[in-house]
Design a protein around this motif. Structure first.
Motif, PDB file in Angstrom:
ATOM      1  N   VAL A  40       1.036  -1.652  -0.059  1.00 28.03           N
ATOM      2  CA  VAL A  40       0.048  -0.077  -0.298  1.00 28.03           C
ATOM      3  C   VAL A  40       0.426   1.590   0.017  1.00 28.03           C
ATOM      4  N   SER A  41       2.192   1.174   0.785  1.00 30.55           N
ATOM      5  CA  SER A  41       2.504   2.115   0.629  1.00 30.55           C
ATOM      6  C   SER A  41       3.660   2.726  -0.699  1.00 30.55           C
ATOM      7  N   ALA A  42       3.825   0.989  -1.060  1.00 33.94           N
ATOM      8  CA  ALA A  42       4.442   1.206  -2.201  1.00 33.94           C
ATOM      9  C   ALA A  42       3.479   2.297  -3.508  1.00 33.94           C
ATOM     10  N   TYR A  43       2.773   1.783  -3.585  1.00 35.70           N
ATOM     11  CA  TYR A  43       1.832   2.688  -4.408  1.00 35.70           C
ATOM     12  C   TYR A  43       1.379   4.272  -4.960  1.00 35.70           C
ATOM     13  N   ALA A  44       1.727   4.874  -2.768  1.00 34.41           N
ATOM     14  CA  ALA A  44       0.888   6.058  -2.324  1.00 34.41           C
ATOM     15  C   ALA A  44       1.949   6.626  -2.597  1.00 34.41           C
ATOM     16  N   ALA A  45       3.663   6.213  -2.696  1.00 36.01           N
ATOM     17  CA  ALA A  45       4.915   6.626  -3.311  1.00 36.01           C
ATOM     18  C   ALA A  45       5.121   6.707  -4.797  1.00 36.01           C
ATOM     19  N   LEU A  89       9.433  -8.108  -6.024  1.00 31.88           N
ATOM     20  CA  LEU A  89       8.442  -7.656  -7.229  1.00 31.88           C
ATOM     21  C   LEU A  89       6.993  -7.252  -6.852  1.00 31.88           C
ATOM     22  N   LEU A  90       6.536  -7.692  -6.215  1.00 25.68           N
ATOM     23  CA  LEU A  90       5.364  -6.736  -6.078  1.00 25.68           C
ATOM     24  C   LEU A  90       5.073  -5.699  -5.842  1.00 25.68           C
ATOM     25  N   VAL A  91       5.851  -5.961  -4.379  1.00 23.12           N
ATOM     26  CA  VAL A  91       6.227  -4.161  -3.679  1.00 23.12           C
ATOM     27  C   VAL A  91       6.599  -2.882  -5.327  1.00 23.12           C
ATOM     28  N   ALA A  92       7.421  -3.150  -6.379  1.00 21.16           N
ATOM     29  CA  ALA A  92       8.094  -3.234  -7.469  1.00 21.16           C
ATOM     30  C   ALA A  92       6.514  -2.806  -8.198  1.00 21.16           C
ATOM     31  N   SER A  93       5.787  -4.239  -8.483  1.00 23.02           N
ATOM     32  CA  SER A  93       4.392  -3.298  -9.265  1.00 23.02           C
ATOM     33  C   SER A  93       3.759  -2.741  -9.009  1.00 23.02           C
ATOM     34  N   ARG A  94       3.723  -2.358  -7.674  1.00 19.49           N
ATOM     35  CA  ARG A  94       2.980  -1.279  -6.926  1.00 19.49           C
ATOM     36  C   ARG A  94       2.802   0.037  -7.147  1.00 19.49           C
ATOM     37  N   PHE A  95       5.030   0.256  -6.784  1.00 21.40           N
ATOM     38  CA  PHE A  95       4.896   1.206  -6.540  1.00 21.40           C
ATOM     39  C   PHE A  95       4.910   2.036  -8.346  1.00 21.40           C
ATOM     40  N   LEU A  96       5.174   1.527  -9.499  1.00 24.39           N
ATOM     41  CA  LEU A  96       4.965   1.453 -11.034  1.00 24.39           C
ATOM     42  C   LEU A  96       3.210   1.651 -11.314  1.00 24.39           C
ATOM     43  N   ALA A  97       2.428   0.517 -10.557  1.00 28.78           N
ATOM     44  CA  ALA A  97       0.885   0.949 -11.124  1.00 28.78           C
ATOM     45  C   ALA A  97       0.614   2.221 -10.526  1.00 28.78           C
ATOM     46  N   GLY A  98       1.235   2.808  -9.693  1.00 31.00           N
ATOM     47  CA  GLY A  98       0.640   4.269  -8.429  1.00 31.00           C
ATOM     48  C   GLY A  98       1.133   5.365  -9.547  1.00 31.00           C
ATOM     49  N   LEU A  99       2.285   5.625  -9.949  1.00 33.37           N
ATOM     50  CA  LEU A  99       3.155   6.499 -11.241  1.00 33.37           C
ATOM     51  C   LEU A  99       2.013   7.182 -11.977  1.00 33.37           C
ATOM     52  N   PRO A 100       0.875   6.392 -12.737  1.00 33.26           N
ATOM     53  CA  PRO A 100       0.417   7.351 -13.639  1.00 33.26           C
ATOM     54  C   PRO A 100      -1.173   8.400 -12.357  1.00 33.26           C
ATOM     55  N   HIS A 101      -0.927   7.741 -11.454  1.00 35.81           N
ATOM     56  CA  HIS A 101      -2.475   8.045 -10.550  1.00 35.81           C
ATOM     57  C   HIS A 101      -2.198   9.237 -10.872  1.00 35.81           C
ATOM     58  N   GLY A 102      -1.616   9.965 -10.476  1.00 36.95           N
ATOM     59  CA  GLY A 102      -1.434  11.672 -10.190  1.00 36.95           C
ATOM     60  C   GLY A 102      -1.905  12.211 -11.562  1.00 36.95           C
ATOM     61  N   ALA A 103      -0.872  11.807 -12.384  1.00 37.00           N
ATOM     62  CA  ALA A 103      -0.810  12.432 -13.797  1.00 37.00           C
ATOM     63  C   ALA A 103      -2.286  12.547 -14.448  1.00 37.00           C
ATOM     64  N   TYR A 104      -2.380  10.845 -14.642  1.00 38.93           N
ATOM     65  CA  TYR A 104      -4.054  10.253 -15.499  1.00 38.93           C
ATOM     66  C   TYR A 104      -4.658  11.861 -14.145  1.00 38.93           C
ATOM     67  N   PHE A 105      -4.968  11.859 -13.066  1.00 39.26           N
ATOM     68  CA  PHE A 105      -6.339  13.218 -12.649  1.00 39.26           C
ATOM     69  C   PHE A 105      -5.799  14.242 -13.304  1.00 39.26           C
ATOM     70  N   GLY A 106      -5.023  14.199 -12.813  1.00 39.24           N
ATOM     71  CA  GLY A 106      -4.645  16.279 -13.483  1.00 39.24           C
ATOM     72  C   GLY A 106      -5.118  16.015 -15.028  1.00 39.24           C
TER      73      GLY A 106
END
Length: 373
Positions: A40-45, A89-106
């Motif tokens: 969860v923290s990895a996604y937020a990061a 690799l799960l933590v890495a994948s959640r970090f990658l999944a979170g990267l587009p989040h803010g930019a997409y909403f913006g």
């Protein structure tokens, strides 16, 4: 608009579904539940890092192309979560999944505002953000049920499918718009504007109190309000329904009078949090306040998003993306301060009391921002 909202629905689902599946993820990978919480923290990061980074890098791309690229990245990140063979690799994948989040909403907010009729920008932005609210009512429970029934990975299969459908929907339904592209230098110029930082501070500090309460809401409802544990999911659904209502109300308030609307919605958070301190001791009033807090929380979003776009001038992509990074910081900050007052022995209503102070601080910051040039 509905294509853009579908993307926010998928993002909202993946952001929150992992929280309910932590025991399944932990047992599936042979790790402890606190360790599984790092996903969860990895996604937020990823959200906090990706929002400004992608907004700046993608400044020169057409908005439609950028939206499609962001949703492709989101889909691939969630597909990687499905296939991750181990914890690292799960933590890495959640970090990658979170990267587009803010930019997409913006970017989606900018596109929605551009497509909106005159005087309805905030309403259009609220429609895009509606997907996030509906995700808490429909997407998260559905994905959680699927994950518990067929294994936690199946929840992220559903999210990846939503992402793929969104890519097709944006490609087909979102027109190619004449929104001017910018540059790295222009977008970074937003960081030199005092009003951008003050508006972001309202989001981080003013919303911290809501997340301080929401993070520990399950125990508050069972131990303080005396609610049955089986009814906690109903309470969380009420929070999500409140968010849907708040989005609609907040968009209309902001279109009618942006600055007074922001003052009204942030102040209402302080009032609702104060009432929750007392209302939390009764199951019926506690449930009512959970609904109202969801509504109050979501009502602030559209107004602050439009305010950021206005004060950013020609650096709107970065500013609009930072809006969602700010909310994730509020989430982390609120969870920390809520845990701190509980650990200090003040009880589970203490986060709401601290939240009153934070919401009023948000009102004060916005008052300063309005007075400054």
């Amino acid at each position: 608009m509905w294509a853009l909202a579908l993307g926010s629905f998928g993002i909202g689902t993946t952001e929150f579904v992992a929280m309910g599946l932590l025991p399944d993820i932990a047992s599936g990978l042979g790790i402890s539940e606190p360790t599984a919480g790092h996903v969860v923290s990895a996604y937020a990061a990823g959200v906090v890092v990706g929002a400004p980074l992608i907004a700046v890098i993608g400044a020169g791309l057409p908005r439609k192309t950028l939206l499609i690229a962001l949703m492709i990245a989101f889909t691939l990140g969630n597909a990687a979560t499905v296939l991750a063979p181990n914890y690292e690799l799960l933590v890495a994948s959640r970090f990658l999944a979170g990267l587009p989040h803010g930019a997409y909403f913006g970017v989606a907010a900018l596109v929605a505002a551009h497509l909106a009729e005159k005087g309805q920008r905030a309403r259009a932005v609220s429609l895009v953000m509606m997907g996030l609210s509906v995700a808490n009512v429909v997407g998260v429970p559905a994905a959680s049920w699927l994950g518990m029934a067929l294994g936690w990975r199946s929840a992220f299969v559903l999210v990846a499918v939503i992402g793929a459908v969104t890519v097709a929907a944006i490609a087909m339904w979102v027109p190619s718009l004449s929104i001017p592209t910018t540059s790295v230098r222009v977008e970074l110029g937003a960081l030199r504007r005092r009003q951008v930082w003050l508006t972001l501070a309202v989001a981080v500090i003013g919303f911290g109190g809501v997340f301080a309460v929401y993070t520990y809401i399950s125990t508050t409802l069972t131990d303080v309000a005396g609610l049955s544990k089986s009814l906690v999911p109903v309470a969380l659904m009420l929070f999500g329904i409140g968010m849907v209502v708040g989005n609609l109300v907040g968009g209309r308030l902001a279109d009618r009078a942006l600055v007074p609307g922001i003052f009204m919605t942030v102040t209402s958070l302080a009032v609702l949090l104060a009432v929750f301190v007392a209302a939390a001791h009764n199951p019926y009033t506690a449930l009512l306040l959970v609904f109202l807090l969801g509504a109050g929380c979501a009502a602030v979003g559209p107004g602050l998003q439009v305010r950021l776009m206005d004060v950013a001038e020609d650096a709107q992509t970065l500013a609009a993306s930072l809006h969602h990074a700010a909310f994730n910081l509020a989430n982390a900050f609120g969870a920390w301060i809520g845990g701190a007052v509980i650990a200090a022995g003040f009880g589970y209503t203490a986060p709401a009391a601290v939240g009153v102070v934070l919401a009023l601080a948000g009102v004060a910051i916005f008052a300063v921002a309005v007075r400054l040039p």
